[in-house]
Enzyme design. Structure first.
Site, PDB file in Angstrom:
ATOM      1  N   LEU A 130       0.839  -1.196   0.000  1.00  0.00           N
ATOM      2  CA  LEU A 130       0.000   0.000   0.000  1.00  0.00           C
ATOM      3  C   LEU A 130       0.880   1.255   0.000  1.00  0.00           C
ATOM      4  O   LEU A 130       2.023   1.209   0.446  1.00  0.00           O
ATOM      5  CB  LEU A 130      -0.891  -0.006   1.248  1.00  0.00           C
ATOM      6  CG  LEU A 130      -1.820  -1.222   1.387  1.00  0.00           C
ATOM      7  CD1 LEU A 130      -2.491  -1.227   2.759  1.00  0.00           C
ATOM      8  CD2 LEU A 130      -2.872  -1.223   0.282  1.00  0.00           C
ATOM      9  N   THR A 173       2.506   5.636  -5.530  1.00  0.00           N
ATOM     10  CA  THR A 173       3.728   6.239  -6.078  1.00  0.00           C
ATOM     11  C   THR A 173       4.577   6.861  -4.981  1.00  0.00           C
ATOM     12  O   THR A 173       5.791   6.664  -4.928  1.00  0.00           O
ATOM     13  CB  THR A 173       3.348   7.328  -7.109  1.00  0.00           C
ATOM     14  OG1 THR A 173       2.535   6.728  -8.112  1.00  0.00           O
ATOM     15  CG2 THR A 173       4.579   7.944  -7.735  1.00  0.00           C
ATOM     16  N   HIS A 217      15.956  32.991  17.674  1.00  0.00           N
ATOM     17  CA  HIS A 217      17.354  33.178  17.286  1.00  0.00           C
ATOM     18  C   HIS A 217      18.217  32.151  18.002  1.00  0.00           C
ATOM     19  O   HIS A 217      17.998  31.910  19.195  1.00  0.00           O
ATOM     20  CB  HIS A 217      17.810  34.587  17.663  1.00  0.00           C
ATOM     21  CG  HIS A 217      19.261  34.826  17.387  1.00  0.00           C
ATOM     22  ND1 HIS A 217      19.728  35.025  16.115  1.00  0.00           N
ATOM     23  CD2 HIS A 217      20.333  34.859  18.226  1.00  0.00           C
ATOM     24  CE1 HIS A 217      21.045  35.191  16.169  1.00  0.00           C
ATOM     25  NE2 HIS A 217      21.433  35.102  17.442  1.00  0.00           N
TER      26      HIS A 217
HETATM   27  C1  LIG Z   1      10.209  10.415  -8.207  1.00  0.00           C
HETATM   28  C2  LIG Z   1       9.014  11.107  -7.583  1.00  0.00           C
HETATM   29  C3  LIG Z   1       9.184  11.895  -6.468  1.00  0.00           C
HETATM   30  C4  LIG Z   1       8.099  12.530  -5.905  1.00  0.00           C
HETATM   31  N1  LIG Z   1       8.300  13.292  -4.794  1.00  0.00           N
HETATM   32  C5  LIG Z   1       7.259  13.937  -4.246  1.00  0.00           C
HETATM   33  C6  LIG Z   1       7.434  14.714  -3.072  1.00  0.00           C
HETATM   34  O1  LIG Z   1       8.538  14.815  -2.541  1.00  0.00           O
HETATM   35  N2  LIG Z   1       6.362  15.337  -2.541  1.00  0.00           N
HETATM   36  C7  LIG Z   1       5.120  15.236  -3.115  1.00  0.00           C
HETATM   37  O2  LIG Z   1       4.178  15.832  -2.595  1.00  0.00           O
HETATM   38  N3  LIG Z   1       4.915  14.495  -4.207  1.00  0.00           N
HETATM   39  C8  LIG Z   1       5.949  13.834  -4.789  1.00  0.00           C
HETATM   40  N4  LIG Z   1       5.735  13.054  -5.881  1.00  0.00           N
HETATM   41  C9  LIG Z   1       4.374  12.975  -6.440  1.00  0.00           C
HETATM   42  C10 LIG Z   1       3.483  12.021  -5.612  1.00  0.00           C
HETATM   43  O3  LIG Z   1       4.121  10.782  -5.515  1.00  0.00           O
HETATM   44  C11 LIG Z   1       2.121  11.886  -6.261  1.00  0.00           C
HETATM   45  O4  LIG Z   1       1.564  13.163  -6.460  1.00  0.00           O
HETATM   46  C12 LIG Z   1       1.173  11.078  -5.386  1.00  0.00           C
HETATM   47  O5  LIG Z   1       1.692   9.799  -5.167  1.00  0.00           O
HETATM   48  C13 LIG Z   1      -0.204  10.973  -6.049  1.00  0.00           C
HETATM   49  O6  LIG Z   1      -1.026  10.183  -5.264  1.00  0.00           O
HETATM   50  P1  LIG Z   1      -2.307   9.449  -5.880  1.00  0.00           P
HETATM   51  O7  LIG Z   1      -2.967   8.792  -4.724  1.00  0.00           O
HETATM   52  O8  LIG Z   1      -3.074  10.373  -6.722  1.00  0.00           O
HETATM   53  O9  LIG Z   1      -1.729   8.344  -6.891  1.00  0.00           O
HETATM   54  P2  LIG Z   1      -0.631   7.209  -6.732  1.00  0.00           P
HETATM   55  O10 LIG Z   1       0.248   7.433  -5.585  1.00  0.00           O
HETATM   56  O11 LIG Z   1      -0.021   7.062  -8.075  1.00  0.00           O
HETATM   57  O12 LIG Z   1      -1.473   5.906  -6.378  1.00  0.00           O
HETATM   58  C14 LIG Z   1      -2.321   5.286  -7.276  1.00  0.00           C
HETATM   59  C15 LIG Z   1      -2.476   3.835  -6.858  1.00  0.00           C
HETATM   60  O13 LIG Z   1      -3.535   3.262  -7.618  1.00  0.00           O
HETATM   61  C16 LIG Z   1      -3.180   1.938  -7.989  1.00  0.00           C
HETATM   62  N5  LIG Z   1      -3.981   1.611  -9.162  1.00  0.00           N
HETATM   63  C17 LIG Z   1      -3.966   2.207 -10.378  1.00  0.00           C
HETATM   64  N6  LIG Z   1      -4.902   1.679 -11.182  1.00  0.00           N
HETATM   65  C18 LIG Z   1      -5.524   0.719 -10.449  1.00  0.00           C
HETATM   66  C19 LIG Z   1      -6.596  -0.184 -10.716  1.00  0.00           C
HETATM   67  N7  LIG Z   1      -7.248  -0.168 -11.886  1.00  0.00           N
HETATM   68  N8  LIG Z   1      -6.951  -1.051  -9.754  1.00  0.00           N
HETATM   69  C20 LIG Z   1      -6.324  -1.071  -8.547  1.00  0.00           C
HETATM   70  N9  LIG Z   1      -5.310  -0.231  -8.238  1.00  0.00           N
HETATM   71  C21 LIG Z   1      -4.930   0.656  -9.164  1.00  0.00           C
HETATM   72  C22 LIG Z   1      -1.681   2.038  -8.249  1.00  0.00           C
HETATM   73  O14 LIG Z   1      -1.077   0.765  -8.144  1.00  0.00           O
HETATM   74  C23 LIG Z   1      -1.238   3.002  -7.152  1.00  0.00           C
HETATM   75  O15 LIG Z   1      -0.859   2.320  -5.993  1.00  0.00           O
HETATM   76  C24 LIG Z   1       6.801  12.370  -6.458  1.00  0.00           C
HETATM   77  C25 LIG Z   1       6.618  11.559  -7.578  1.00  0.00           C
HETATM   78  C26 LIG Z   1       7.707  10.929  -8.135  1.00  0.00           C
HETATM   79  C27 LIG Z   1       7.504  10.043  -9.328  1.00  0.00           C
END
Ligand SMILES: Cc1cc2nc3c(=O)[nH]c(=O)nc-3n(C[C@H](O)[C@H](O)[C@H](O)COP(=O)(O)OP(=O)(O)OC[C@H]3O[C@@H](n4cnc5c(N)ncnc54)[C@H](O)[C@@H]3O)c2cc1C
Length: 471
Positions: free
Chosen positions: A39, A42, A450
């Site tokens: 869990l 990204t 400070h």
């Molecule tokens: C290298 C890197 C560094 C980053 N650093 C930062 C940072 O320092 N600070 C920050 O705020 N943001 C950072 N980000 C951005 C941040 O990771 C994302 O904005 C955030 O994870 C988005 O969250 P989310 O829940 O929208 O999607 P995600 O975290 O992408 O989660 C989506 C989930 O849905 C699952 N999923 C997709 N389709 C399906 C399906 N059909 N059925 C079941 N499961 C599915 C995937 O497996 C995944 O686990 C970074 C991103 C990257 C790539």
């Protein structure tokens, strides 16, 4: 196990898992469908957490490399990085945090259904993992996030031409690395691998690094990167990239009209991320999309009643939606509270902090000087350099500044932009200042302890009124 829930969330990233916890706290029965075996999405698995762990390793190496300055004697030999140990430590951190989410699911009685989800008609979600099962939901929240994308001229082969997903796992430090794109991901990897010993070239299409930041921040970062030995090519377009058995060849057009061929071990493509909706059945369900993103209103409702969407996968149809973990989490909280019948307010996206953990760090919130002028404000600026502060001198972190953008008429703070030590932490004060519609005068009257780095914020406020104390 019951197959019927008040809320089914698709995706357990920082959007989905936070929405699930909040909905459960508010008395809803909740299931989360996640296709990965862990869990956290990204942020925890490929993004925020592993990259910041690698940056901490880079920082540790920096301090050790400067040991003599700190009066620390190191036995003979050059300090070097051991990638096996680096990855072991990083992976342990990721593992601990993803297991932490599993613990929170248990604590909040959230059902995790491992599998790939697809919308299957009103109030129905099909889950594929070996067998197919159908879940019934009063409300569905799509939080399927984003994945790396390239540009037409460059094909990712995941070996020589890679994305951030591979860059966090490189077993060896590449001798040379070209990075395409200078957003947060690009400049963070530039800092990591330059410190680890790679020859780094960063190529950016726009005429400055970190193009979303205030121009002064871009200039300061470029100055620092050049000092660190990073080659910066701005206003430069990658026309072609070809993998070879031993590396990669990149053809780039520079602003002087010339074409340069750059050879390197690895090309990291950091040109942005696109929405994950393939196979989700969103269009078939009648959900309105825009450029592949799911279109939502200010309360994250899609065009289909009972289906919401949050996080990296959405567009609000009002310009760029920030793809950030803390944004997805706040959207998850608002969505869960709306579903539970609580009164909610839309997010003010001007108040979203942006943190970039390159060296030197960047923290920013609100309008840049240019954007404030475009919006018609009579802008006034206050800037204070970190190098003057006692605290910065003790830390040996002298680069950068805090810049306040304010409205001359009402004295309101419109934006705060900082580059330098601890900027990703210091920005929190600025976020609160904007949220509370703080004036520059109120920042001046706020006592900053400070000796701290935060004094730079207070001094920048003084500077905006034309009277910094220590400058
Ligand atoms: C290298 C890197 C560094 C980053 N650093 C930062 C940072 O320092 N600070 C920050 O705020 N943001 C950072 N980000 C951005 C941040 O990771 C994302 O904005 C955030 O994870 C988005 O969250 P989310 O829940 O929208 O999607 P995600 O975290 O992408 O989660 C989506 C989930 O849905 C699952 N999923 C997709 N389709 C399906 C399906 N059909 N059925 C079941 N499961 C599915 C995937 O497996 C995944 O686990 C970074 C991103 C990257 C790539």
């Amino acid at each position: 196990m019951s197959k019927s829930f008040d809320v089914v969330v698709i995706g357990a990233g920082t959007g989905g898992y936070v929405a699930a916890i909040r909905a459960s706290q508010l008395g809803k029965t909740v299931a989360v469908v996640e296709k990965q075996s862990a869990l956290g999405g990204t942020c925890l698995i490929w993004g925020c957490i592993p990259t910041k762990a690698l940056l901490e390793h880079a920082h540790a190496l920096k301090v050790i490399q400067q040991a003599s300055e700190w009066g620390v004697t190191i036995p003979s030999g050059t300090p070097a990085i051991n990638m096996t140990q680096v990855h072991a430590r990083k992976d342990k951190i990721v593992d601990g945090l993803t297991k932490g989410i599993a613990f929170l699911f248990k604590k909040n009685k959230i059902t995790w259904i491992k599998g790939t989800a697809r919308l299957a008609g009103p109030g129905k979600v099909e889950v594929f993992e070996g067998d197919t099962q159908t879940l019934e939901a009063k409300e569905i929240v799509i939080a399927t996030g984003s994945s790396p994308r390239s540009v037409p001229a460059v094909t990712i082969d995941h070996r020589r031409i890679i994305t951030s997903d591979e860059a966090i796992h490189l077993k060896e430090v590449p001798k040379s690395l070209v990075i395409m794109g200078s957003g947060a991901v690009g400049v963070e990897f530039a800092s990591i691998y330059r410190r680890f010993g790679s020859e780094v070239t960063i190529i950016e299409l726009v005429n400055r690094l970190v193009p979303v930041e205030d121009e002064a921040v871009s200039t300061e970062l470029e100055k620092s990167f050049k000092k660190q030995g990073i080659t910066v090519l701005t206003g430069t377009k990658v026309a072609k990239a070809t993998s070879t058995p031993s590396g990669v060849t990149v053809e780039a057009h520079t602003p002087d009209g010339k074409t340069h061929t750059i050879s390197a071990d690895v090309l990291l493509v950091a040109t942005g991320r696109g929405p994950v909706t393939t196979g989700l059945g969103a269009e078939e369900a009648g959900i309105k999309m825009e450029r592949g993103y799911i279109k939502v209103d200010e309360f994250y409702r899609t065009s289909v009643p009972g289906v919401s969407a949050i996080g990296d996968v959405i567009t609000l149809g009002t310009g760029v939606h920030p793809q950030l973990a803390h944004v997805s989490s706040m959207e998850g909280i608002i969505t869960a509270e709306r579903i539970a019948g609580k009164a909610v307010q839309p997010i003010n996206y001007d108040h979203v902090p942006g943190c970039t953990y390159c060296d030197p760090e960047i923290g920013s919130v609100g309008l840049t000087e240019a954007r404030a002028s475009e919006r018609g404000y009579d802008v006034r600026i206050g800037t204070f350099p970190f190098g003057v502060l006692g605290r910065a001198r003790m830390a040996g972190e002298l680069e950068g500044f805090v810049k306040i953008v304010a409205d001359r008429k009402y004295d309101e703070v419109l934006g705060v932009h900082m580059i330098g030590p601890r900027s990703t932490e210091l920005v929190a004060e600025a976020v609160l200042a904007l949220r509370l519609e703080c004036t520059v005068e109120e920042l001046i009257k706020t006592i900053h302890a400070h000796p701290t780095f935060s004094e730079a914020v207070g001094e920048a406020a003084h500077a905006a009124h034309g009277a910094a104390i220590h400058m």
